[in-house]
Design an enzyme around this catalytic site. Sequence first.
Site, PDB file in Angstrom:
ATOM      1  N   ASN A 154       0.800  -1.235   0.000  1.00 19.50           N
ATOM      2  CA  ASN A 154       0.000   0.000   0.000  1.00 19.50           C
ATOM      3  C   ASN A 154       0.832   1.286   0.000  1.00 19.50           C
ATOM      4  OD1 ASN A 154       0.827  -0.557   2.596  1.00 19.50           O
ATOM      5  ND2 ASN A 154      -1.094   0.065   3.548  1.00 19.50           N
ATOM      6  N   PRO A 178      10.346  -5.538  -1.417  1.00 21.86           N
ATOM      7  CA  PRO A 178       8.989  -4.993  -1.533  1.00 21.86           C
ATOM      8  C   PRO A 178       7.984  -6.105  -1.794  1.00 21.86           C
ATOM      9  CG  PRO A 178      10.384  -4.289  -3.394  1.00 21.86           C
ATOM     10  CD  PRO A 178      11.183  -5.274  -2.588  1.00 21.86           C
ATOM     11  N   GLU A 251       4.817  -4.597  11.940  1.00 24.19           N
ATOM     12  CA  GLU A 251       3.741  -3.620  11.707  1.00 24.19           C
ATOM     13  C   GLU A 251       2.649  -4.354  10.956  1.00 24.19           C
ATOM     14  OE1 GLU A 251       3.420  -0.732  12.844  1.00 24.19           O
ATOM     15  OE2 GLU A 251       5.437  -0.192  13.486  1.00 24.19           O
ATOM     16  N   CYS A 285      -3.450   0.362   6.887  1.00 29.89           N
ATOM     17  CA  CYS A 285      -3.483  -0.574   8.012  1.00 29.89           C
ATOM     18  C   CYS A 285      -4.198  -0.009   9.239  1.00 29.89           C
ATOM     19  CB  CYS A 285      -2.069  -0.955   8.381  1.00 29.89           C
ATOM     20  SG  CYS A 285      -1.023   0.480   8.628  1.00 29.89           S
ATOM     21  N   GLU A 459       7.630   2.177  14.792  1.00 36.19           N
ATOM     22  CA  GLU A 459       8.366   2.855  13.733  1.00 36.19           C
ATOM     23  C   GLU A 459       8.301   4.351  14.007  1.00 36.19           C
ATOM     24  OE1 GLU A 459       6.816   0.877   9.987  1.00 36.19           O
ATOM     25  OE2 GLU A 459       8.892   0.140  10.071  1.00 36.19           O
TER      26      GLU A 459
HETATM   27  P1  NDP Z   1       1.132  -9.702   3.354  1.00 38.06           P
HETATM   28  O1  NDP Z   1       1.181 -10.052   4.774  1.00 38.06           O
HETATM   29  O2  NDP Z   1       0.461 -10.606   2.402  1.00 38.06           O
HETATM   30  O3  NDP Z   1       2.626  -9.507   2.804  1.00 38.06           O
HETATM   31  C1  NDP Z   1       3.544  -8.616   3.403  1.00 38.06           C
HETATM   32  C2  NDP Z   1       4.930  -8.894   2.855  1.00 38.06           C
HETATM   33  O4  NDP Z   1       5.427 -10.123   3.396  1.00 38.06           O
HETATM   34  C3  NDP Z   1       4.986  -9.058   1.342  1.00 38.06           C
HETATM   35  O5  NDP Z   1       6.180  -8.495   0.852  1.00 38.06           O
HETATM   36  C4  NDP Z   1       4.976 -10.559   1.193  1.00 38.06           C
HETATM   37  O6  NDP Z   1       5.508 -10.971  -0.038  1.00 38.06           O
HETATM   38  C5  NDP Z   1       5.848 -10.981   2.347  1.00 38.06           C
HETATM   39  N1  NDP Z   1       5.682 -12.363   2.778  1.00 38.06           N
HETATM   40  C6  NDP Z   1       4.607 -13.179   2.647  1.00 38.06           C
HETATM   41  N2  NDP Z   1       4.839 -14.393   3.219  1.00 38.06           N
HETATM   42  C7  NDP Z   1       6.100 -14.335   3.748  1.00 38.06           C
HETATM   43  C8  NDP Z   1       6.925 -15.254   4.481  1.00 38.06           C
HETATM   44  N3  NDP Z   1       6.496 -16.485   4.799  1.00 38.06           N
HETATM   45  N4  NDP Z   1       8.156 -14.844   4.875  1.00 38.06           N
HETATM   46  C9  NDP Z   1       8.596 -13.608   4.576  1.00 38.06           C
HETATM   47  N5  NDP Z   1       7.867 -12.696   3.871  1.00 38.06           N
HETATM   48  C10 NDP Z   1       6.634 -13.047   3.468  1.00 38.06           C
HETATM   49  O7  NDP Z   1       0.505  -8.238   3.316  1.00 38.06           O
HETATM   50  P2  NDP Z   1       0.005  -7.391   2.070  1.00 38.06           P
HETATM   51  O8  NDP Z   1       1.157  -7.096   1.175  1.00 38.06           O
HETATM   52  O9  NDP Z   1      -1.202  -8.042   1.510  1.00 38.06           O
HETATM   53  O10 NDP Z   1      -0.396  -6.015   2.802  1.00 38.06           O
HETATM   54  C11 NDP Z   1      -1.581  -5.837   3.465  1.00 38.06           C
HETATM   55  C12 NDP Z   1      -1.426  -6.081   4.953  1.00 38.06           C
HETATM   56  O11 NDP Z   1      -0.392  -5.270   5.472  1.00 38.06           O
HETATM   57  C13 NDP Z   1      -2.666  -5.699   5.729  1.00 38.06           C
HETATM   58  O12 NDP Z   1      -2.948  -6.662   6.719  1.00 38.06           O
HETATM   59  C14 NDP Z   1      -2.283  -4.384   6.387  1.00 38.06           C
HETATM   60  O13 NDP Z   1      -3.009  -4.097   7.536  1.00 38.06           O
HETATM   61  C15 NDP Z   1      -0.841  -4.585   6.642  1.00 38.06           C
HETATM   62  N6  NDP Z   1      -0.179  -3.294   6.767  1.00 38.06           N
HETATM   63  C16 NDP Z   1       0.257  -2.898   8.008  1.00 38.06           C
HETATM   64  C17 NDP Z   1       0.818  -1.653   8.185  1.00 38.06           C
HETATM   65  C18 NDP Z   1       1.335  -1.219   9.517  1.00 38.06           C
HETATM   66  O14 NDP Z   1       2.165  -0.326   9.566  1.00 38.06           O
HETATM   67  N7  NDP Z   1       0.895  -1.766  10.620  1.00 38.06           N
HETATM   68  C19 NDP Z   1       0.949  -0.713   7.059  1.00 38.06           C
HETATM   69  C20 NDP Z   1       0.505  -1.252   5.807  1.00 38.06           C
HETATM   70  C21 NDP Z   1      -0.057  -2.498   5.690  1.00 38.06           C
HETATM   71  P3  NDP Z   1       4.557 -11.079  -1.347  1.00 38.06           P
HETATM   72  O15 NDP Z   1       3.343 -10.244  -1.111  1.00 38.06           O
HETATM   73  O16 NDP Z   1       5.424 -10.552  -2.404  1.00 38.06           O
HETATM   74  O17 NDP Z   1       4.212 -12.515  -1.444  1.00 38.06           O
END
Ligand code: NDP
Length: 485
Positions: A154, A178, A251, A285, A459
Amino acid sequence: MTYPTQPKASHFINGKYVEDTDGAVIDVIYPASGEKIAQVHSATPAVIEFALSSARQAQGAWAAMTGTERGRILRRAADIMRERNHDLSVLETYDTGKPYQETSVVDATSGADALEYFGGMAATLTGEHIQLGEDWVYTRREPLGVCVGIGAWNYPTQIASWKGAPALACGNTMVFKPSETTPLCALKVAEILHEAGAPAGVYNVIQGLGDVGAALVTDDRVDKVSLTGSVPTGRKVYAAAAAGIKHVTMELGGKSPMIVFDDADVENAVSGAILGNFYSSGQVCSNGTRVFVQKGIKEAFLTRLAERLKDAVIGDPQDPATSFGPMVSERQLGIVEGYIAKGKEEGARLVYGGARLPQDGFYIEPCVFADVTDDMTIAREEIFGPVMAVLDFDDEDEVMARANATEFGLAAGVFTRDLTRAHRVAAGFQAGTCYINTYNDAPVEAPFGGSKQSGVGRENSKAAIAHYSQLKSVYVRMGDVEAPF
Ligand code: NDP
């Protein structure tokens, strides 16, 4: 149509763009049209190895520089980021689909704020002196080593900067991965940092899906993992990091409450609810997606909300007049449509929007449900899309218990003109980031993060330093050493 979006290569390692076409192809899709606008390759084992060994090798010399020297580089990077704000914002809009109206004021600008803030702080990071009679202890604030950053889709520029800036200020190096949905912007952050003078290997970006993230998290050379992502991914990454006793910042997601009392200023409460539900098409988020409205103000709130939503300009996100863009992907749009169907099925009253728009791209109208009850799926699960659930309440004790009855604890907000109630409610929230008469402000000076399942660590702000450094205590004896024999 051609887009100015294809990066020079997929990865940025050891100060240079690096390609390895053996890695699986990742298509970059423009959310506003559904067209492919770029292509990158997932990191192969050789690329992962190159990134980690470069970061490891660069770390000692980077940490040996003075904080002033490191800080100067970060502040120069902030300046470059601001000078290029327009181009970076256009790219962020291609990467995510968020309107330029937003990206031009919150993405590269917020990244630059983090680089400037932690750049300014780098020279001030010190230990302390603890006098113990004639003996004394001093502490040294030391870097952790190699940090891995893993981002959600996002806020790609912001996440890459919010993790990179404090990590580098403390003398760590970073490998950042990313989300595969938005692979473009972090490469620019790496490029800018190195243009500003960061030595080769200090900040590296590699592409890939979860498997690449998992390979990074489990590598012995990695000392810290900072993830922005969902709670399920957080659980997996936290567990993998725990196996190596690594430091973590998590986060994660939320289902945050926003409480509107009868005495609130309706216009400001509606503004807060719009910001906390529909900015970035709801893909934030900390969004306050459970909007508890006291019964006396409910009709006025819903009426003004519906009027104001009609002013949303939905369209081409590159047009500065557009204020509401598409969802990031077809998949995320499908998830949101599923939740809207569920809301209707479970008896919530649809009072606004929620229909997919008959045009190219992943567009859906902002959606408001009223008469939502605590047990409904749309009131319990994070949707990560533009779906607001409005719930009624009678009094403060009742609403506080309901607001806190969730596994999440990222954010919470209250709208009221009663000063003491505002602070009492903020103190009672089980959430890491709270708002009084506003919603979703996230200045770099303030700590940001979650409690309960929404995360670990903070953060931004001075608090981030504790999560990217460790203290060493040095005991100094001035006299003789006494031993029992
Ligand atoms: P995901 O949890 O699906 O993915 C986050 C990242 O982790 C991606 O780069 C993903 O790779 C990677 N990833 C997935 N599985 C693994 C693993 N087993 N080991 C290491 N890395 C892994 O989140 P989204 O990208 O769908 O983002 C949305 C989510 O993020 C929402 O729940 C939102 O609330 C949260 N969020 C939280 C924020 C905060 O500051 N608290 C801010 C913004 C979002 P890939 O996607 O490339 O597979």
